[in-house]
Design a protein around this motif. Structure first.
Motif, PDB file in Angstrom:
ATOM      1  N   ALA A  58       0.780  -1.070   0.075  1.00 30.20           N
ATOM      2  CA  ALA A  58      -0.133  -0.039   0.126  1.00 30.20           C
ATOM      3  C   ALA A  58       0.689   1.205   0.152  1.00 30.20           C
ATOM      4  CB  ALA A  58      -0.893   0.221   1.205  1.00 30.20           C
ATOM      5  N   GLY A  59       0.458   2.209  -0.518  1.00 28.11           N
ATOM      6  CA  GLY A  59       1.229   3.667  -0.536  1.00 28.11           C
ATOM      7  C   GLY A  59       0.546   4.765  -1.101  1.00 28.11           C
ATOM      8  N   LEU A  60       1.225   5.750  -1.139  1.00 28.32           N
ATOM      9  CA  LEU A  60       0.813   7.130  -1.584  1.00 28.32           C
ATOM     10  C   LEU A  60       1.131   7.103  -3.190  1.00 28.32           C
ATOM     11  CD1 LEU A  60      -0.905   9.641  -0.635  1.00 28.32           C
ATOM     12  CD2 LEU A  60       1.452  10.364   0.104  1.00 28.32           C
ATOM     13  N   ARG A  61       0.404   7.712  -4.009  1.00 29.96           N
ATOM     14  CA  ARG A  61       0.802   7.687  -5.400  1.00 29.96           C
ATOM     15  C   ARG A  61       0.121   9.021  -5.873  1.00 29.96           C
ATOM     16  NH1 ARG A  61       2.348   3.134  -8.101  1.00 29.96           N
ATOM     17  NH2 ARG A  61       2.276   1.241  -6.934  1.00 29.96           N
ATOM     18  N   MET A  78      -3.727   9.590  -4.817  1.00 28.64           N
ATOM     19  CA  MET A  78      -4.314   8.356  -4.246  1.00 28.64           C
ATOM     20  C   MET A  78      -3.582   7.646  -3.345  1.00 28.64           C
ATOM     21  SD  MET A  78      -4.529   6.603  -7.995  1.00 28.64           S
ATOM     22  CE  MET A  78      -5.435   5.185  -7.477  1.00 28.64           C
ATOM     23  N   ARG A  79      -4.378   6.970  -2.386  1.00 30.03           N
ATOM     24  CA  ARG A  79      -3.778   6.188  -1.684  1.00 30.03           C
ATOM     25  C   ARG A  79      -4.211   4.754  -2.007  1.00 30.03           C
ATOM     26  NH1 ARG A  79      -1.267   7.494   3.202  1.00 30.03           N
ATOM     27  NH2 ARG A  79      -1.616   9.700   3.450  1.00 30.03           N
ATOM     28  N   SER A  80      -3.194   3.759  -2.592  1.00 30.97           N
ATOM     29  CA  SER A  80      -3.844   2.751  -3.211  1.00 30.97           C
ATOM     30  C   SER A  80      -3.202   1.372  -2.449  1.00 30.97           C
ATOM     31  CB  SER A  80      -3.217   2.560  -4.717  1.00 30.97           C
ATOM     32  OG  SER A  80      -1.970   2.620  -4.715  1.00 30.97           O
ATOM     33  N   SER A  81      -3.996   0.355  -2.520  1.00 25.48           N
ATOM     34  CA  SER A  81      -3.385  -1.054  -1.710  1.00 25.48           C
ATOM     35  C   SER A  81      -3.662  -2.156  -2.875  1.00 25.48           C
ATOM     36  CB  SER A  81      -4.166  -1.147  -0.482  1.00 25.48           C
ATOM     37  OG  SER A  81      -5.501  -1.339  -0.594  1.00 25.48           O
ATOM     38  N   ARG A  82      -2.938  -3.103  -2.520  1.00 25.19           N
ATOM     39  CA  ARG A  82      -3.077  -4.294  -3.475  1.00 25.19           C
ATOM     40  C   ARG A  82      -2.846  -5.177  -2.648  1.00 25.19           C
ATOM     41  NH1 ARG A  82       0.884  -5.358  -8.058  1.00 25.19           N
ATOM     42  NH2 ARG A  82      -0.510  -6.468  -9.667  1.00 25.19           N
ATOM     43  N   ARG A  83      -3.375  -6.538  -2.884  1.00 25.71           N
ATOM     44  CA  ARG A  83      -3.240  -7.715  -2.351  1.00 25.71           C
ATOM     45  C   ARG A  83      -3.374  -8.857  -3.235  1.00 25.71           C
ATOM     46  NH1 ARG A  83      -3.255 -10.622   2.531  1.00 25.71           N
ATOM     47  NH2 ARG A  83      -3.271  -8.314   3.665  1.00 25.71           N
ATOM     48  N   ILE A  84      -2.585  -9.703  -3.152  1.00 22.61           N
ATOM     49  CA  ILE A  84      -2.483 -11.003  -4.089  1.00 22.61           C
ATOM     50  C   ILE A  84      -2.268 -12.168  -3.223  1.00 22.61           C
ATOM     51  CG2 ILE A  84      -1.411 -12.050  -5.972  1.00 22.61           C
ATOM     52  CD1 ILE A  84      -0.137  -9.236  -6.738  1.00 22.61           C
ATOM     53  N   GLU A  85      -3.291 -13.068  -3.408  1.00 22.20           N
ATOM     54  CA  GLU A  85      -3.304 -14.237  -2.294  1.00 22.20           C
ATOM     55  C   GLU A  85      -3.784 -15.322  -2.567  1.00 22.20           C
ATOM     56  OE1 GLU A  85      -5.089 -12.666   1.353  1.00 22.20           O
ATOM     57  OE2 GLU A  85      -6.954 -12.929   0.774  1.00 22.20           O
ATOM     58  N   SER A  86      -3.393 -16.543  -1.755  1.00 19.90           N
ATOM     59  CA  SER A  86      -4.076 -17.802  -1.883  1.00 19.90           C
ATOM     60  C   SER A  86      -3.651 -18.473  -0.602  1.00 19.90           C
ATOM     61  CB  SER A  86      -3.452 -18.510  -3.229  1.00 19.90           C
ATOM     62  OG  SER A  86      -4.144 -19.610  -3.412  1.00 19.90           O
ATOM     63  N   THR A 121      -6.700  -7.996   8.184  1.00 23.67           N
ATOM     64  CA  THR A 121      -5.722  -7.029   8.642  1.00 23.67           C
ATOM     65  C   THR A 121      -6.320  -5.674   9.136  1.00 23.67           C
ATOM     66  OG1 THR A 121      -4.990  -6.204   6.688  1.00 23.67           O
ATOM     67  CG2 THR A 121      -3.842  -8.090   7.646  1.00 23.67           C
ATOM     68  N   GLY A 122      -7.211  -5.223   8.457  1.00 21.56           N
ATOM     69  CA  GLY A 122      -7.841  -3.896   8.456  1.00 21.56           C
ATOM     70  C   GLY A 122      -7.393  -3.048   7.707  1.00 21.56           C
ATOM     71  N   HIS A 123      -6.396  -3.294   6.977  1.00 23.09           N
ATOM     72  CA  HIS A 123      -5.436  -2.505   5.725  1.00 23.09           C
ATOM     73  C   HIS A 123      -5.963  -2.973   4.503  1.00 23.09           C
ATOM     74  CE1 HIS A 123      -3.560  -0.646   9.221  1.00 23.09           C
ATOM     75  NE2 HIS A 123      -3.159  -2.030   9.568  1.00 23.09           N
ATOM     76  N   GLY A 124      -6.351  -2.073   3.500  1.00 21.38           N
ATOM     77  CA  GLY A 124      -6.407  -2.170   2.050  1.00 21.38           C
ATOM     78  C   GLY A 124      -7.787  -3.081   1.843  1.00 21.38           C
ATOM     79  N   LEU A 125      -7.715  -3.471   0.736  1.00 26.00           N
ATOM     80  CA  LEU A 125      -8.938  -4.130   0.177  1.00 26.00           C
ATOM     81  C   LEU A 125      -8.672  -5.626   0.548  1.00 26.00           C
ATOM     82  CD1 LEU A 125     -11.765  -3.981  -1.369  1.00 26.00           C
ATOM     83  CD2 LEU A 125     -10.550  -4.689  -3.658  1.00 26.00           C
ATOM     84  N   GLU A 126      -9.698  -6.157   1.232  1.00 23.96           N
ATOM     85  CA  GLU A 126      -9.459  -7.548   1.796  1.00 23.96           C
ATOM     86  C   GLU A 126     -10.742  -8.210   1.731  1.00 23.96           C
ATOM     87  OE1 GLU A 126      -6.728  -7.833   5.413  1.00 23.96           O
ATOM     88  OE2 GLU A 126      -7.986  -6.057   5.725  1.00 23.96           O
ATOM     89  N   LEU A 127     -10.672  -9.693   1.750  1.00 24.05           N
ATOM     90  CA  LEU A 127     -11.949 -10.397   1.961  1.00 24.05           C
ATOM     91  C   LEU A 127     -12.083 -11.105   3.388  1.00 24.05           C
ATOM     92  CD1 LEU A 127     -11.980 -12.696  -1.116  1.00 24.05           C
ATOM     93  CD2 LEU A 127     -13.417 -10.838  -0.417  1.00 24.05           C
ATOM     94  N   THR A 145     -19.564 -17.509  -0.004  1.00 21.11           N
ATOM     95  CA  THR A 145     -20.001 -16.345   0.387  1.00 21.11           C
ATOM     96  C   THR A 145     -18.715 -15.557   1.060  1.00 21.11           C
ATOM     97  OG1 THR A 145     -22.016 -16.904   0.994  1.00 21.11           O
ATOM     98  CG2 THR A 145     -21.610 -14.839   1.904  1.00 21.11           C
ATOM     99  N   PHE A 146     -18.253 -14.323   0.375  1.00 21.14           N
ATOM    100  CA  PHE A 146     -17.130 -13.653   0.702  1.00 21.14           C
ATOM    101  C   PHE A 146     -17.624 -12.433   0.994  1.00 21.14           C
ATOM    102  CE2 PHE A 146     -14.602 -16.456  -2.539  1.00 21.14           C
ATOM    103  CZ  PHE A 146     -14.599 -17.658  -1.540  1.00 21.14           C
ATOM    104  N   GLN A 147     -16.818 -11.410   1.819  1.00 16.95           N
ATOM    105  CA  GLN A 147     -17.282 -10.203   2.025  1.00 16.95           C
ATOM    106  C   GLN A 147     -16.118  -9.235   2.010  1.00 16.95           C
ATOM    107  OE1 GLN A 147     -18.625  -9.791   6.256  1.00 16.95           O
ATOM    108  NE2 GLN A 147     -19.603  -7.866   5.584  1.00 16.95           N
ATOM    109  N   PHE A 148     -16.122  -8.232   1.044  1.00 14.05           N
ATOM    110  CA  PHE A 148     -15.083  -7.264   0.918  1.00 14.05           C
ATOM    111  C   PHE A 148     -15.096  -6.153   1.988  1.00 14.05           C
ATOM    112  CE2 PHE A 148     -15.299  -9.051  -3.229  1.00 14.05           C
ATOM    113  CZ  PHE A 148     -13.775  -9.193  -3.623  1.00 14.05           C
ATOM    114  N   PHE A 149     -13.653  -5.990   2.538  1.00  9.13           N
ATOM    115  CA  PHE A 149     -13.687  -5.003   3.203  1.00  9.13           C
ATOM    116  C   PHE A 149     -12.599  -3.946   2.796  1.00  9.13           C
ATOM    117  CE2 PHE A 149     -15.557  -8.152   6.174  1.00  9.13           C
ATOM    118  CZ  PHE A 149     -16.021  -7.159   7.072  1.00  9.13           C
ATOM    119  N   ILE A 150     -12.679  -2.634   2.818  1.00  9.85           N
ATOM    120  CA  ILE A 150     -11.630  -1.669   2.550  1.00  9.85           C
ATOM    121  C   ILE A 150     -11.328  -1.124   3.992  1.00  9.85           C
ATOM    122  CG2 ILE A 150     -13.312   0.042   2.038  1.00  9.85           C
ATOM    123  CD1 ILE A 150     -10.091  -0.196   0.317  1.00  9.85           C
TER     124      ILE A 150
END
Lengths: 277, 170
Positions: A108-111, A150-158, A173-179, A195-200
Motif C-alpha cells: 500500500a502507499g501514496l501515489r 491516491m492511496r492505493s493498496s493491493r493484495r495478491i493471495e492464496s 488485517t484492517g488495511h487495504g481491500l481484503e476478503l 460467500t465472501f465479504q469485501f472490506f476496505i
C-alpha cells in the motif's frame, strides 16, 4: 450523488491507471500446486507470475519480495528453493503444521500522477518504487495540471490447508481491500455457493467490482468470466460452475482517502481451488 | 403417507428390539485389468440429513513408514471433507489396511456407528480413490430405526467400486 462522483473520478482515472501501472493491466497471481492436503508435513510448490492467460505463465515473473506466508499459528513460514525465471517465480513450502496457511503479497502507499509544464505524464513514486511520504511535498508539484493523489493498496493471495481448515490466518488485517471468508477458501466445491465479504481498511466495501475466471484459459475460446458487484455489506456470492483453479480479481475506489490523497483505491487478486463434488 | 411411516417405525421398534437384527455392509472392490494396480483407499461413513458424518471405516496404507500413507487420504475428497480431515489417524476400530479385489464385509463397525444415532434418514457413503486410477462415491439411504422391509439396499459402482449391499443379519 456519491455514485456520480465516483463515476467521474473513475472515468478520469481509467487512462491514468492504464498508463501508470503496466503490471496492473495484467493479472498477478500466486498459484499453489495443491490447496487441500493430508499427511504430516506435505510440501507444496507455488508459482508466482503476471499473465493474462490463467494460469499460463507467459508474460512476466512476479517478484517474490513482499510475499509472506503465514502458518496456522500465525508465525511466518520460510520460502524454500525460491527462484525467478523469465515468466514465473517459484518457491516451495513445507507445511509442518495442521491447518490453513495464507500466501500473500500485500502493499500500500501514496501515489501521485500529474502533467508537467510540457504536458508530459508524471508519476510519483517512480515505477517499482515505494513512496516515502515525507518526500511528497517536495517531489510532487501541488499545483500541477491534472494532479491526482491516491492511496492505493493491493493484495495478491492464496491459501492452502493441511487437515481440517482453520480460521486464524483468514482474519482481515484492517488495511487495504481484503476478503472475509464466510465460506472457507479451502472448502470450495463445484456447483456450491461461496460467500465472501469485501472490506476496505476494515470497513465493509460496497460496490467492489469482481471478476472470477477459471484457469486453463488456453484450452477454451472465451474467458467465461463471472462478474459480480459487492452489496452494501460488501458481500458477494460465487457459485462455482465446475471444478478448477479460479482467479478472483476485484477493484474498489472511493474518495475517502486520508490527506494528502483524495482518492482511495484497492485491488485484490485471489487464487481459489474448487474441487469436484 | 407420513402417518403410515410412523406406524411402520413403531412396529419395527418392537420387532427390532426382539430380533436384534444387525446392519451389515458388503462392498465389492472390483478386479481391474490395468498395467499399474494399487489397492484403493476406501472411506465409509454415515451422514444425517444435515450432512453431519459418523465415521465407519477408512482403509489406507497404514503400514507405510512415517505415516506417509496419510498423504493421499485427501484424494477421497468427500470423505476428507465429511470428517476425515478432522481425524487424528490412525483411529482404533476405524482405520484398517487397504483391501484388494473381492467382497468385504463390515458389521461390527456399522453396528457401533449407528448405535448412538437418533432415528431419522441417513445415507451411508462409500468412497474409493486409487493411485493412478479414479475415484468413485456410492450412496445408500436407509432410516433408523432399521426397517426390515427396506432391505437389502443396493448400489453399484461403475469403476472403482462394484456392488455394495446393506442388509440385516440375524
Amino acid at each position: 450523488m456519491n455514485n456520480l462522483k465516483t463515476k467521474i473520478v473513475l472515468g478520469a482515472l481509467v487512462s491514468l491507471t492504464a498508463l501508470s501501472f503496466p503490471a496492473d493491466a495484467h493479472r498477478a497471481w500466486l498459484k499453489p500446486s495443491a490447496t487441500v492436503l493430508s499427511g504430516d508435513a506435505p510440501f507444496i510448490t507455488v508459482d508466482a507470475a503476471i499473465s493474462n492467460t490463467l494460469f499460463h505463465a507467459d508474460h512476466h515473473a512476479m517478484s517474490l519480495n513482499g510475499v509472506e506466508v503465514t502458518a496456522p499459528n500465525g508465525t511466518s513460514l520460510e520460502l524454500l528453493n525460491s527462484s525467478s525465471g523469465k515468466y514465473r517465480s517459484v518457491f516451495d513450502l513445507e507445511l509442518t503444521q495442521q491447518g490453513t496457511y495464507r500466501i500473500a503479497s500485500a502493499s500500500a502507499g501514496l501515489r501521485a500522477f500529474w502533467r508537467d509544464e510540457e504536458g508530459n505524464r508524471k508519476m510519483w513514486p517512480g515505477r517499482g518504487q515505494q513512496a516515502n511520504e515525507s518526500e511528497f511535498a517536495t517531489a510532487v508539484p501541488q499545483n500541477a495540471d491534472e494532479l491526482r493523489v491516491m492511496r492505493s493498496s493491493r493484495r495478491i493471495e492464496s491459501f492452502a490447508t493441511v487437515g481440517a481448515p482453520t480460521y486464524e490466518v483468514l482474519e482481515p488485517t484492517g488495511h487495504g481491500l481484503e476478503l472475509a471468508f464466510h465460506t472457507h477458501p479451502n472448502d470450495l466445491y463445484a456447483t456450491e455457493t461461496a460467500t465472501f465479504q469485501f472490506f476496505i481498511d476494515g470497513e465493509p466495501a460496497a460496490g467492489v467490482e469482481v471478476e472470477v475466471v477459471r484457469g486453463g484459459m488456453r484450452y477454451r475460446n472465451s474467458q467465461e468470466e463471472i462478474t459480480l458487484v459487492s452489496n452494501a455489506e460488501g458481500m458477494v456470492e460465487v457459485t462455482w460452475p465446475e471444478a478448477g483453479m479460479y482467479f478472483m480479481e476485484a477493484s474498489y475506489q472511493d474518495d475517502q482517502a486520508a490527506a494528502p490523497a483524495t482518492i482511495r483505491s484497492g485491488g485484490y487478486a485471489g487464487t481459489f481451488e474448487v474441487l469436484p463434488l | 403417507m407420513k402417518y403410515v411411516n410412523k406406524f411402520v417405525w413403531l412396529a419395527v421398534l418392537f420387532a427390532g428390539s426382539s430380533s436384534a437384527a444387525e446392519l451389515a455392509l458388503n462392498v465389492e472392490i472390483p478386479r481391474l485389468n490395468v498395467a499399474e494396480y494399487h489397492k484403493p483407499y476406501v472411506g465409509i461413513w454415515i451422514e444425517n440429513s444435515r450432512r453431519q458424518a459418523t465415521q465407519v471405516a477408512v482403509w489406507y496404507d497404514v503400514e507405510m513408514a512415517n505415516q506417509e500413507g496419510e498423504e493421499w487420504l485427501k484424494d477421497m475428497r468427500q470423505w476428507w471433507r465429511r470428517g476425515g480431515r478432522a481425524l487424528e489417524l490412525p483411529v482404533d476400530g476405524l482405520s484398517g489396511a487397504t483391501r484388494g479385489p473381492g467382497v468385504h464385509q463390515l458389521q461390527t463397525e456399522l453396528t457401533d456407528a449407528i448405535k448412538n444415532l437418533p432415528e431419522g434418514e441417513y445415507t451411508l457413503r462409500i468412497e474409493a480413490a486409487r493411485e493412478v486410477g479414479g475415484r468413485e462415491l456410492l450412496s445408500l439411504t436407509f432410516s433408523l430405526p432399521l426397517e426390515t422391509n427396506e432391505f437389502p439396499i443396493q448400489a453399484r459402482g461403475n469403476s472403482e467400486l462394484g456392488l455394495a449391499t446393506l442388509n440385516l443379519s440375524e
